[in-house]
Design a protein around this motif. Structure first.
Motif, PDB file in Angstrom:
ATOM      1  N   GLU A  11       0.716  -1.159   0.025  1.00 25.63           N
ATOM      2  CA  GLU A  11      -0.084  -0.061   0.043  1.00 25.63           C
ATOM      3  C   GLU A  11       0.858   1.343  -0.088  1.00 25.63           C
ATOM      4  O   GLU A  11       0.588   2.295  -0.706  1.00 25.63           O
ATOM      5  N   ALA A  14       2.339   1.515  -3.462  1.00 26.68           N
ATOM      6  CA  ALA A  14       1.160   2.053  -4.308  1.00 26.68           C
ATOM      7  C   ALA A  14       1.047   3.542  -4.274  1.00 26.68           C
ATOM      8  O   ALA A  14       0.676   4.266  -5.232  1.00 26.68           O
ATOM      9  N   ALA A  15       0.814   3.939  -3.080  1.00 23.24           N
ATOM     10  CA  ALA A  15       0.453   5.320  -2.656  1.00 23.24           C
ATOM     11  C   ALA A  15       1.848   6.308  -3.419  1.00 23.24           C
ATOM     12  O   ALA A  15       1.670   7.284  -4.018  1.00 23.24           O
ATOM     13  N   ALA A  18       1.343   6.450  -7.236  1.00 25.61           N
ATOM     14  CA  ALA A  18       0.455   7.220  -7.646  1.00 25.61           C
ATOM     15  C   ALA A  18       0.897   8.787  -7.487  1.00 25.61           C
ATOM     16  O   ALA A  18       0.406   9.538  -8.402  1.00 25.61           O
ATOM     17  N   ARG A  19       1.644   8.925  -6.348  1.00 26.72           N
ATOM     18  CA  ARG A  19       1.734  10.268  -6.269  1.00 26.72           C
ATOM     19  C   ARG A  19       2.920  10.696  -7.358  1.00 26.72           C
ATOM     20  O   ARG A  19       2.931  11.623  -7.933  1.00 26.72           O
ATOM     21  N   SER A  21       3.312   9.295 -10.316  1.00 24.71           N
ATOM     22  CA  SER A  21       2.853   9.285 -11.889  1.00 24.71           C
ATOM     23  C   SER A  21       1.774  10.247 -12.169  1.00 24.71           C
ATOM     24  O   SER A  21       1.543  10.540 -13.001  1.00 24.71           O
ATOM     25  N   GLY A  23      -1.299   9.123 -11.569  1.00 29.74           N
ATOM     26  CA  GLY A  23      -2.219   8.262 -12.050  1.00 29.74           C
ATOM     27  C   GLY A  23      -3.003   7.321 -10.990  1.00 29.74           C
ATOM     28  O   GLY A  23      -2.621   7.555  -9.738  1.00 29.74           O
ATOM     29  N   ARG A  24      -3.626   6.476 -11.253  1.00 37.21           N
ATOM     30  CA  ARG A  24      -4.316   5.510 -10.608  1.00 37.21           C
ATOM     31  C   ARG A  24      -3.336   4.224 -10.304  1.00 37.21           C
ATOM     32  O   ARG A  24      -2.968   3.720 -11.191  1.00 37.21           O
ATOM     33  N   VAL A  25      -3.079   3.793  -9.085  1.00 32.70           N
ATOM     34  CA  VAL A  25      -2.479   2.610  -8.888  1.00 32.70           C
ATOM     35  C   VAL A  25      -2.989   1.823  -8.036  1.00 32.70           C
ATOM     36  O   VAL A  25      -3.659   2.149  -6.934  1.00 32.70           O
ATOM     37  N   VAL A  26      -3.327   0.601  -8.392  1.00 29.73           N
ATOM     38  CA  VAL A  26      -4.132  -0.445  -7.756  1.00 29.73           C
ATOM     39  C   VAL A  26      -3.264  -1.425  -6.966  1.00 29.73           C
ATOM     40  O   VAL A  26      -2.425  -1.768  -7.456  1.00 29.73           O
TER      41      VAL A  26
END
Length: 73
Positions: A11, A14-15, A18-19, A21, A23-26
């Motif tokens: 997690e 992923a956070a 996302a920051r 890029s 974009g959305r990271v799952v």
């Protein structure tokens, strides 16, 4: 999409991704030896519109201490 066995570190990664890029990271925590986890990965990839790149970095090196992976002359 990121996957790993350790949910907390996953997690966090992923956070950060996302920051970085924007974009959305799952994040999908689990073990790739589990059929249910592999199915969850496929479902997550489909939800995101497919995959552009797959990096598989799962493996077992063996006993302790770890063997050298490469020897330079």
């Amino acid at each position: 999409m990121l996957s790993a066995r350790g949910a907390a570190a996953l997690e966090e990664a992923a956070a950060g991704a996302a920051r970085a890029s924007g974009g959305r990271v799952v994040a999908v925590a689990g073990d790739v030896t589990s059929a249910a986890h592999r199915a969850a990965l496929v479902a997550a990839a489909r939800e995101l519109g497919g995959l552009d790149l797959l990096v598989n970095n799962a493996g077992v090196l063996g006993g302790e201490p770890s063997a050298e992976l490469a020897v330079e002359p």
